[in-house]
Design an enzyme around this catalytic site. Structure first.
Site, PDB file in Angstrom:
ATOM      1  N   HIS A  44      -2.569  -1.072  -3.255  1.00  0.00           N
ATOM      2  CA  HIS A  44      -3.924   0.020  -3.275  1.00  0.00           C
ATOM      3  C   HIS A  44      -3.659   1.120  -3.983  1.00  0.00           C
ATOM      4  CE1 HIS A  44      -4.388  -1.752   1.062  1.00  0.00           C
ATOM      5  NE2 HIS A  44      -4.856  -2.850   0.311  1.00  0.00           N
ATOM      6  N   MET A  53      -0.043   1.134   5.317  1.00  0.00           N
ATOM      7  CA  MET A  53      -0.587   1.235   6.325  1.00  0.00           C
ATOM      8  C   MET A  53      -1.534   0.254   6.678  1.00  0.00           C
ATOM      9  SD  MET A  53      -1.558   5.524   6.777  1.00  0.00           S
ATOM     10  CE  MET A  53      -1.640   5.832   4.973  1.00  0.00           C
ATOM     11  N   SER A  70       0.840  -1.054  -0.196  1.00  0.00           N
ATOM     12  CA  SER A  70      -0.013   0.151   0.056  1.00  0.00           C
ATOM     13  C   SER A  70       0.759   1.218  -0.037  1.00  0.00           C
ATOM     14  CB  SER A  70      -0.982   0.031   1.260  1.00  0.00           C
ATOM     15  OG  SER A  70      -1.876   1.160   1.242  1.00  0.00           O
ATOM     16  N   THR A  71       0.981   2.201   0.914  1.00  0.00           N
ATOM     17  CA  THR A  71       1.751   3.093   1.260  1.00  0.00           C
ATOM     18  C   THR A  71       2.992   3.184   0.888  1.00  0.00           C
ATOM     19  OG1 THR A  71      -0.069   4.187   2.623  1.00  0.00           O
ATOM     20  CG2 THR A  71       2.072   5.412   2.532  1.00  0.00           C
ATOM     21  N   ASP A  89      -3.886  -4.722   5.882  1.00  0.00           N
ATOM     22  CA  ASP A  89      -4.331  -5.716   4.934  1.00  0.00           C
ATOM     23  C   ASP A  89      -3.382  -6.741   4.522  1.00  0.00           C
ATOM     24  OD1 ASP A  89      -6.299  -6.598   3.022  1.00  0.00           O
ATOM     25  OD2 ASP A  89      -5.390  -4.979   1.360  1.00  0.00           O
TER      26      ASP A  89
END
Length: 361
Positions: free
Chosen positions: A208, A301, A181-182, A304
């Site tokens: 994401h 973050m 993600s991030t 997940d």
């Protein structure tokens, strides 16, 4: 702990005010605003913000130009404010490659029907990115935090550092799955080009990202990599040596069809916090893949992927998580590690070598 200091950079007075209002919180302090990149370069040394929100399109000096100078002259966390157009996606992906840690969609910041969720997301990103391990070694040390006042809880302790654990042993995997993600776009841009054209397995990636970003992102990676990289399509067979990026807004699942593996795209489960979701991909592999799987969780973050990795590990998969020292945000890898389902922890710069050794390439 001192409040997080934020500098807002945008040529729109309305956007500057909107962002300032959304960032109103006891632990966040907007220390100033700049109308363009040149104005920002003058104010950063004066105000010393922990994080800068940076618009992409601005007069005199745009976001990309300002970002390059920030990273070269006064590096710190930068959050891009981007449009979701094709042009905005390309510029944002370039910004992430040059050192920006994440982005927020500019149009969404104006959507009053979901302003509370947008505000929560923005504040959470500012909190996480301002404390990113990426800038621990180059940002000035923060002054000692004052003792908490009576009646107020003490600030949370920093996350414990975890060392490398285990090794990837056992039979060679026949499928590689990656979730992030991030910080993921830059991590993938560092990792995937180091994989050889002869990679003997398919690679499924959940990052994401909005729907308008994933195809340009896949095309950008394809131009940098020896392996083929493409946005995944519903019903296609997963082929060795190809990296499939899950489209934004859709889950990517895996189904076994005889000896072949087929990629499926779905809007369900609709209640998932993320779409695409790493958990959904990993769970579908645990339930439907008869092959040996190597699953990786990179920077991001939240949590997940952790539950899905537990399911994969129970089915005998190899599991790998990025070490805190190289993460932009040490959230998803930490969640997996704390569930006890990670075979090996390694910094990003070691991961390509681990994969090449495991696959014998």
């Amino acid at each position: 702990m001192d409040p997080i200091r934020v500098l807002i950079v945008d040529d729109s007075p309305f956007m500057r005010k909107a962002l300032e209002r959304m960032l109103q919180a006891p632990d966040i302090q907007v220390v100033g605003a700049a109308r363009d990149g040149l104005d920002a370069l003058e104010k950063i040394p004066q105000l010393n913000p922990d994080i800068v929100t940076l618009d992409v399109e601005m007069p005199r000096l745009d976001g990309l130009g300002a970002l390059k100078r920030i990273m070269a002259e006064m590096p710190r966390a930068v959050l891009m404010v981007s449009s979701l157009t094709q042009e905005g996606a390309a510029a944002t992906l370039e910004a992430l490659a040059f050192g920006a840690l994440d982005f927020i969609p500019k149009e969404s910041s104006l959507a009053s029907n979901s302003i509370l969720q947008i505000q929560q997301d923005l504040q959470e990103k500012v909190r996480k990115l301002a404390r990113s391990p990426k800038f621990k070694s180059i940002r000035p040390a923060a002054p000692a935090a004052p003792a908490p006042r009576p009646g107020l809880p003490a600030p949370p302790a920093p996350a414990p550092h975890i060392g490398r654990v285990g090794t990837l042993s056992g039979p060679t995997a026949e499928l590689l799955a990656i979730g992030c993600s991030t910080g993921g776009p830059k991590a993938l841009q560092d990792l995937l080009p180091a994989l050889p054209r002869t990679l003997p397995v398919p690679c499924l990636v959940v990052q994401h990202m909005p729907g308008t970003f994933t195809r340009p992102f896949a095309e950008r990676l394809n131009g940098l990599c020896q392996v083929e990289v493409k946005e995944a399509e519903h019903g296609e067979t997963a082929r060795p040596g190809v990296v499939y990026i899950a489209p934004g807004g859709q889950h990517m699942l895996y189904r076994q069809r005889g000896l072949a593996g087929v990629i499926e795209l779905s809007m369900e489960p609709s209640a998932s916090l993320h779409r695409p979701s790493v958990d959904v991909l990993f769970q579908s592999l645990a339930e439907n893949c008869s092959r040996q799987v190597l699953a990786m969780i990179l920077t991001g973050m939240g949590s997940d992927g952790a539950r899905g990795m537990v399911s994969l590990k129970a089915r005998g998969a190899h599991t790998l998580a990025e070490a805190e020292e190289s993460c932009v945000v040490y959230g998803m890898p930490r969640a997996a590690f704390e569930k006890g389902c990670v075979d090996q922890v390694a910094p990003l710069q070691d991961m390509a070598g681990i994969l090449r050794k495991h696959f014998g390439v």
